[in-house]
Design a protein around this motif. Structure first.
Motif, PDB file in Angstrom:
ATOM      1  N   THR A 310       1.097  -1.652  -0.152  1.00  0.00           N
ATOM      2  CA  THR A 310       0.216  -0.057  -0.183  1.00  0.00           C
ATOM      3  C   THR A 310       0.768   0.631  -0.289  1.00  0.00           C
ATOM      4  N   THR A 311       2.087   1.781   0.442  1.00  0.00           N
ATOM      5  CA  THR A 311       2.868   2.303   0.625  1.00  0.00           C
ATOM      6  C   THR A 311       3.189   2.829  -0.675  1.00  0.00           C
ATOM      7  N   ARG A 312       3.269   1.134  -1.381  1.00  0.00           N
ATOM      8  CA  ARG A 312       4.045   2.295  -2.461  1.00  0.00           C
ATOM      9  C   ARG A 312       2.929   2.128  -3.506  1.00  0.00           C
ATOM     10  N   ALA A 313       1.731   1.635  -3.821  1.00  0.00           N
ATOM     11  CA  ALA A 313       0.957   2.261  -3.900  1.00  0.00           C
ATOM     12  C   ALA A 313       0.181   3.504  -3.885  1.00  0.00           C
ATOM     13  N   ALA A 314       0.561   4.420  -2.775  1.00  0.00           N
ATOM     14  CA  ALA A 314       0.298   5.667  -1.911  1.00  0.00           C
ATOM     15  C   ALA A 314       0.995   6.259  -2.727  1.00  0.00           C
ATOM     16  N   TYR A 315       2.579   5.841  -3.083  1.00  0.00           N
ATOM     17  CA  TYR A 315       3.524   7.176  -3.466  1.00  0.00           C
ATOM     18  C   TYR A 315       3.717   6.694  -5.103  1.00  0.00           C
ATOM     19  N   ALA A 316       2.545   5.536  -5.876  1.00  0.00           N
ATOM     20  CA  ALA A 316       2.288   6.001  -7.675  1.00  0.00           C
ATOM     21  C   ALA A 316       1.348   7.306  -7.474  1.00  0.00           C
ATOM     22  N   VAL A 317       0.343   6.854  -6.396  1.00  0.00           N
ATOM     23  CA  VAL A 317      -1.165   8.199  -6.799  1.00  0.00           C
ATOM     24  C   VAL A 317      -0.126   9.409  -6.473  1.00  0.00           C
ATOM     25  N   PHE A 318       1.094   9.460  -5.596  1.00  0.00           N
ATOM     26  CA  PHE A 318       1.357  10.568  -4.982  1.00  0.00           C
ATOM     27  C   PHE A 318       2.024  11.471  -6.852  1.00  0.00           C
ATOM     28  N   LEU A 319       3.065  10.547  -7.105  1.00  0.00           N
ATOM     29  CA  LEU A 319       4.108  10.560  -8.171  1.00  0.00           C
ATOM     30  C   LEU A 319       2.535  10.812  -9.593  1.00  0.00           C
ATOM     31  N   LEU A 320       1.673  10.356  -9.158  1.00  0.00           N
ATOM     32  CA  LEU A 320       0.575  11.276 -10.880  1.00  0.00           C
ATOM     33  C   LEU A 320       0.115  12.289 -10.609  1.00  0.00           C
ATOM     34  N   ASN A 321      -0.142  12.501  -8.669  1.00  0.00           N
ATOM     35  CA  ASN A 321      -0.578  13.950  -9.368  1.00  0.00           C
ATOM     36  C   ASN A 321       0.202  15.102  -9.166  1.00  0.00           C
ATOM     37  N   LYS A 322       1.501  14.955  -9.092  1.00  0.00           N
ATOM     38  CA  LYS A 322       2.590  15.242  -9.185  1.00  0.00           C
ATOM     39  C   LYS A 322       3.022  15.375 -11.442  1.00  0.00           C
ATOM     40  N   ASP A 323       2.538  14.796 -12.303  1.00  0.00           N
ATOM     41  CA  ASP A 323       2.393  15.177 -13.238  1.00  0.00           C
ATOM     42  C   ASP A 323       1.445  15.692 -13.222  1.00  0.00           C
ATOM     43  N   ILE A 324      -0.015  15.736 -12.467  1.00  0.00           N
ATOM     44  CA  ILE A 324      -0.818  16.049 -12.972  1.00  0.00           C
ATOM     45  C   ILE A 324      -0.634  18.116 -12.825  1.00  0.00           C
ATOM     46  N   GLU A 325       0.069  17.937 -11.376  1.00  0.00           N
ATOM     47  CA  GLU A 325       0.553  19.493 -11.069  1.00  0.00           C
ATOM     48  C   GLU A 325       1.338  19.854 -12.579  1.00  0.00           C
ATOM     49  N   GLN A 326       2.299  19.069 -12.581  1.00  0.00           N
ATOM     50  CA  GLN A 326       3.655  20.087 -13.423  1.00  0.00           C
ATOM     51  C   GLN A 326       2.299  19.980 -14.549  1.00  0.00           C
ATOM     52  N   LEU A 327       1.660  19.353 -15.811  1.00  0.00           N
ATOM     53  CA  LEU A 327       0.725  19.923 -16.450  1.00  0.00           C
ATOM     54  C   LEU A 327       0.018  21.453 -15.701  1.00  0.00           C
ATOM     55  N   LEU A 328      -1.239  21.325 -14.895  1.00  0.00           N
ATOM     56  CA  LEU A 328      -0.795  22.496 -14.531  1.00  0.00           C
ATOM     57  C   LEU A 328      -0.354  23.788 -14.382  1.00  0.00           C
ATOM     58  N   ASN A 329       1.397  23.553 -13.990  1.00  0.00           N
ATOM     59  CA  ASN A 329       2.061  24.475 -14.175  1.00  0.00           C
ATOM     60  C   ASN A 329       2.716  25.094 -15.189  1.00  0.00           C
ATOM     61  N   PHE A 330       2.719  24.502 -16.650  1.00  0.00           N
ATOM     62  CA  PHE A 330       3.151  24.443 -17.601  1.00  0.00           C
ATOM     63  C   PHE A 330       1.725  25.046 -18.076  1.00  0.00           C
ATOM     64  N   ILE A 331       0.736  25.133 -17.865  1.00  0.00           N
ATOM     65  CA  ILE A 331      -0.791  26.148 -18.223  1.00  0.00           C
ATOM     66  C   ILE A 331      -1.009  27.282 -17.451  1.00  0.00           C
ATOM     67  N   GLY A 332      -0.183  27.018 -16.172  1.00  0.00           N
ATOM     68  CA  GLY A 332       0.085  28.787 -15.612  1.00  0.00           C
ATOM     69  C   GLY A 332      -0.562  28.406 -14.617  1.00  0.00           C
ATOM     70  N   VAL A 333      -1.704  27.020 -14.174  1.00  0.00           N
ATOM     71  CA  VAL A 333      -2.393  27.565 -13.542  1.00  0.00           C
ATOM     72  C   VAL A 333      -1.862  26.563 -11.753  1.00  0.00           C
ATOM     73  N   LYS A 334      -2.031  27.121 -10.056  1.00  0.00           N
ATOM     74  CA  LYS A 334      -1.760  26.308  -9.850  1.00  0.00           C
ATOM     75  C   LYS A 334      -2.415  25.377  -9.063  1.00  0.00           C
ATOM     76  N   SER A 335      -1.613  24.426  -8.548  1.00  0.00           N
ATOM     77  CA  SER A 335      -2.608  22.814  -7.588  1.00  0.00           C
ATOM     78  C   SER A 335      -3.320  23.323  -6.818  1.00  0.00           C
ATOM     79  N   LEU A 336      -4.373  22.588  -7.055  1.00  0.00           N
ATOM     80  CA  LEU A 336      -5.379  22.407  -5.668  1.00  0.00           C
ATOM     81  C   LEU A 336      -4.119  21.370  -4.336  1.00  0.00           C
ATOM     82  N   GLY A 337      -3.414  20.967  -4.208  1.00  0.00           N
ATOM     83  CA  GLY A 337      -2.868  20.123  -3.466  1.00  0.00           C
ATOM     84  C   GLY A 337      -3.263  18.696  -4.074  1.00  0.00           C
TER      85      GLY A 337
END
Length: 360
Positions: A310-337
């Protein structure tokens, strides 16, 4: 000569008229005059012979003269023909000379006209050179503005194309808010986060329960899941994460953004890679290219819980959210968390489909 005399005597003997005439012309010569008469006859015979020879010679000369005359007449005829041809040639040469003179005069006129045109072209060339310099100066002054306008037009077209493609992703994987137990609707005013650099960002009016294709994602119980956890919930979470991973991969490809944490799509059995977590520390003294090519071994983390840590799965979700945050930052929008995967995805879809995205 003797033959001639014999023939004459024979003629005299056989022709009676001549015999009579001969008798009539017979002269009686005294004997003492016979020698003189004989000598005279002999001299006359010699003279006659010489006259015949001269006559024959004259006849031959006359024949040669006649032949020469004929040849001369032939030559004269040939000369006359040659003279006629020469006259015809003279007429042709006269005509050609006239034409040549006319052509020479035309050439002189055309040369004068060409000289005038050349002078005009020289003047026009000078004017054109001055105009070209002015045009270059004007182009130099307008280059930056034109380039900016062209670049903006190209960017607008590119963003419009990206907006259209991502709208198709939004139709394929709709992220909605479940307001009630049996009611599901789109809330356009769900998120009102600001652009990067703007500290004033208000919270969503109604958080609600976010779903993608009717399935919601519960991140809180990840660390508490065990063997006795409901398998349907585990499968639902894996399916939702697979949807999100596919949507993020499509959006990144349309925006031409290389994801910091690459995805390996497999539906509900998708993985996410992390390069930074597996770099060999012993290779720190090598060059960057050698390190990345030989010593970087990406570690894969599962985006599902079944049979996984479960720790590796939770870390995978964290990395997936970081990818979404990267795309948000690319278009100039802040992440929600870091824990709002679906909320960040919805915000990403909303921001790209807004009119502000094309105008930026």
């Amino acid at each position: 000569m003797e033959n001639r005399e014999q023939a004459r005597d024979k003629t005299l003997i056989t022709d009676p008229k001549k015999i009579n005439a001969a008798h009539e012309n017979v002269q009686l010569i005294e004997w003492e005059d016979f020698d003189n008469e004989l000598a005279r006859l002999w001299s006359l015979t010699s003279a006659l012979k010489e006259a015949d020879e001269k006559k024959q010679s004259l006849r031959e000369k006359l024949q040669s003269l006649i032949q020469v005359k004929n040849e001369s007449l032939n030559k004269l005829n040939e000369l006359e023909e040659m003279r006629e041809r020469l006259e015809a040639r003279k007429v042709v040469m006269a005509n050609m000379s006239t034409r040549c003179r006319v052509a020479t005069e035309d050439a002189k006129k055309q040369e004068e006209m060409l000289s005038t045109e050349v002078r005009s072209l020289l003047v026009a060339g000078t004017s054109l050179s001055v105009a070209r310099k002015r045009l270059q100066e004007a182009n130099r002054l307008l280059t930056e503005e034109r380039d900016c306008v062209k670049l903006k037009n190209v960017q607008r077209k590119l963003r419009a194309r990206q907006q259209y493609m991502i709208s198709q992703v939004s139709l394929l994987y709709p992220v909605k808010i479940l307001v009630g137990p049996a009611q599901e609707q789109e809330l356009e005013s769900y998120s009102s986060s600001s652009r990067l650099g703007n500290p004033s960002a208000s919270k969503p009016v109604n958080q609600g329960l976010l779903t993608i294709l009717g399935l919601n994602l519960t991140l809180l119980p990840f660390t508490k899941m065990s063997f006795f956890t409901d398998k349907k919930e585990v499968q639902r979470s894996a399916t939702v994460l697979g949807y999100v991973a596919h949507a993020v991969s499509l959006i990144a490809s349309y925006l031409q953004v290389p994801l910091r944490y690459p995805l390996r799509l497999g539906g509900s059995r998708s993985y996410i890679n992390d390069h930074a977590s597996s770099i060999d520390p012993a290779s720190s003294d090598l060059s960057l290219d050698t390190t990345l090519s030989a010593n970087v071994k990406p570690a894969e983390f599962p985006l599902f819980l079944e049979g996984q840590d479960t720790t590796r799965a939770a870390y995978a979700v964290f990395l997936l959210n970081k990818d979404i945050e990267q795309l948000l930052n690319f278009i100039g929008v802040k992440s929600l968390g870091p824990r709002h995967v679906l909320a960040n995805l919805k915000e990403l879809l909303r921001s790209v489909q807004s009119s502000e995205y094309i105008d930026t």
